[in-house]
Design a protein around this motif. Structure first.
Motif, mmCIF file in Angstrom:
data_model
loop_
_atom_site.group_PDB
_atom_site.id
_atom_site.type_symbol
_atom_site.label_atom_id
_atom_site.label_comp_id
_atom_site.label_asym_id
_atom_site.label_seq_id
_atom_site.Cartn_x
_atom_site.Cartn_y
_atom_site.Cartn_z
ATOM 1 N N MET A 1 0.834 -1.204 0.000
ATOM 2 C CA MET A 1 0.000 0.000 0.000
ATOM 3 C C MET A 1 0.866 1.250 0.000
ATOM 4 N N TYR A 2 2.099 1.110 0.486
ATOM 5 C CA TYR A 2 2.993 2.258 0.607
ATOM 6 C C TYR A 2 3.868 2.478 -0.615
ATOM 7 N N ASP A 3 4.394 1.393 -1.201
ATOM 8 C CA ASP A 3 5.384 1.628 -2.266
ATOM 9 C C ASP A 3 4.952 1.244 -3.681
ATOM 10 N N PHE A 4 3.791 0.581 -3.823
ATOM 11 C CA PHE A 4 3.343 0.241 -5.181
ATOM 12 C C PHE A 4 2.679 1.398 -5.938
ATOM 13 N N PRO A 5 1.745 2.141 -5.320
ATOM 14 C CA PRO A 5 0.911 3.061 -6.117
ATOM 15 C C PRO A 5 1.672 4.133 -6.884
ATOM 16 N N ASP A 6 2.749 4.667 -6.306
ATOM 17 C CA ASP A 6 3.410 5.812 -6.931
ATOM 18 C C ASP A 6 4.747 5.481 -7.577
ATOM 19 N N SER A 7 5.004 4.200 -7.809
ATOM 20 C CA SER A 7 6.239 3.808 -8.481
ATOM 21 C C SER A 7 6.091 4.019 -9.990
ATOM 22 N N GLU A 8 6.739 5.055 -10.488
ATOM 23 C CA GLU A 8 6.653 5.341 -11.924
ATOM 24 C C GLU A 8 7.285 4.224 -12.753
ATOM 25 N N GLY A 9 8.306 3.581 -12.190
ATOM 26 C CA GLY A 9 8.949 2.479 -12.895
ATOM 27 C C GLY A 9 8.004 1.310 -13.095
ATOM 28 N N GLN B 1 4.733 1.500 -13.046
ATOM 29 C CA GLN B 1 3.661 1.962 -13.933
ATOM 30 C C GLN B 1 4.100 1.836 -15.395
ATOM 31 N N ARG B 2 5.324 2.220 -15.669
ATOM 32 C CA ARG B 2 5.858 2.133 -17.041
ATOM 33 C C ARG B 2 5.862 0.686 -17.519
ATOM 34 N N ILE B 3 6.360 -0.215 -16.677
ATOM 35 C CA ILE B 3 6.431 -1.626 -17.045
ATOM 36 C C ILE B 3 5.039 -2.181 -17.322
ATOM 37 N N SER B 4 4.098 -1.863 -16.426
ATOM 38 C CA SER B 4 2.725 -2.379 -16.570
ATOM 39 C C SER B 4 2.081 -1.867 -17.851
ATOM 40 N N VAL C 1 -2.869 -9.829 -7.018
ATOM 41 C CA VAL C 1 -3.629 -10.567 -6.018
ATOM 42 C C VAL C 1 -3.641 -9.762 -4.731
ATOM 43 N N CYS C 2 -4.762 -9.807 -4.031
ATOM 44 C CA CYS C 2 -4.909 -9.175 -2.720
ATOM 45 C C CYS C 2 -4.551 -7.677 -2.790
ATOM 46 N N HIS C 3 -3.661 -7.192 -1.900
ATOM 47 C CA HIS C 3 -3.291 -5.774 -1.915
ATOM 48 C C HIS C 3 -2.440 -5.399 -3.128
ATOM 49 N N GLY C 4 -2.031 -6.405 -3.911
ATOM 50 C CA GLY C 4 -1.246 -6.104 -5.106
ATOM 51 C C GLY C 4 -1.936 -5.126 -6.030
ATOM 52 N N TYR C 5 -3.280 -5.061 -5.942
ATOM 53 C CA TYR C 5 -3.983 -4.137 -6.844
ATOM 54 C C TYR C 5 -3.724 -2.681 -6.512
ATOM 55 N N CYS C 6 -3.061 -2.409 -5.387
ATOM 56 C CA CYS C 6 -2.592 -1.041 -5.115
ATOM 57 C C CYS C 6 -1.642 -0.574 -6.218
ATOM 58 N N GLY C 7 -0.924 -1.534 -6.827
ATOM 59 C CA GLY C 7 -0.003 -1.198 -7.905
ATOM 60 C C GLY C 7 -0.692 -0.802 -9.194
ATOM 61 N N LEU C 8 -2.004 -1.048 -9.273
ATOM 62 C CA LEU C 8 -2.766 -0.707 -10.479
ATOM 63 C C LEU C 8 -3.499 0.628 -10.351
ATOM 64 N N LEU C 9 -3.512 1.190 -9.145
ATOM 65 C CA LEU C 9 -4.297 2.407 -8.884
ATOM 66 C C LEU C 9 -3.999 3.540 -9.858
#
Length: 229
Positions: free
Chosen positions: A108-116, A118-121, A134-142
């Motif tokens: 929840m802390y380090d996935f959402p705002d990682s520009e790197g 985001q670029r890869i995704s 999976v689970c809180h991993g979707y914070c990385g998709l926000l």
């Protein structure tokens, strides 16, 4: 050539309150890794900063720990993969067919705002690959935006750790935000199972998501199904 999967793990080891440790929920990695391994896929691990990924202590305690997590924890070669994760700038998205975001509250802390990340995704998705979590991993998709400026999750069906599950797990006072609510604000069509902590995975085209730790295996199997077409 074998399909290639990029797993995403956290670098964070505590909540806002340092006396409450957190980290990677290990079985969310190991269940998926096993599924992808059986499918013959090659696999790598990335984290927002690269380097060490700490483990969520609660994921290693009964009744949460399972055979695959125990086996990984006992294998120095496997644990070394979490001590030396790659950083986003070392990743060429063109080499991967899917990205899979693991969970644990730390993300929840380090996935959402990682520009790197985001670029890869974005590049994997726009290259015709699968974006999954999976689970809180979707914070990385926000905050993942596509090349046209639209949010990846907008108008798409997905799932992830539900607010009711935060409450049941008694961490609703510790978490920095309500990710279910944040997803809805971004226009995602959020779904969840009727019963907390039971497996649920949702497929919307090349977006594949699982609700909770119990959903990791089902999520990975659906990623394989999408990749195999």
């Amino acid at each position: 050539m074998a399909q290639r999967i990029l797993h995403v793990v956290t670098n964070v080891d505590h909540y806002d309150d340092p006396s409450h440790p957190t980290g990677l929920w290990l079985s969310e990695l190991t269940h998926a890794w096993h599924v992808f391994e059986e499918a013959g896929y090659e696999q790598d691990i990335v984290s927002p900063k690269g380097g060490f990924s700490p483990l969520e202590p609660r994921s290693l305690k009964f009744p949460n720990v399972d055979k695959t997590a125990k086996a990984w924890k006992a294998d120095p070669a496997r644990m070394a993969l979490l001590e030396n994760t790659r950083s986003p700038d070392k990743i060429n998205p063109a080499n991967y067919d899917a990205i899979y975001y693991t969970g644990g509250h730390a993300v929840m802390y380090d996935f959402p705002d990682s520009e790197g990340l985001q670029r890869i995704s974005r590049e994997i998705f726009e290259n015709g690959g699968v974006v999954s979590s999976v689970c809180h991993g979707y914070c990385g998709l926000l905050n993942v935006k596509l090349s046209d400026g639209s949010l990846l999750v907008e108008g798409r069906k997905l799932t992830g750790f539900a607010w009711t599950e935060e409450v049941v797990a008694r961490v609703d006072k510790l978490v920095p935000y309500n990710v279910e609510e944040e997803m809805k604000k971004r226009g995602a069509v959020y779904e969840k199972g009727l019963v907390p902590f039971t497996p649920k995975a949702v497929v919307d085209g090349r977006l594949v998501t699982g609700q909770n730790p119990q959903s990791a295996k089902a999520t990975a199997k659906k990623v394989v199904a999408v990749l195999e077409g």
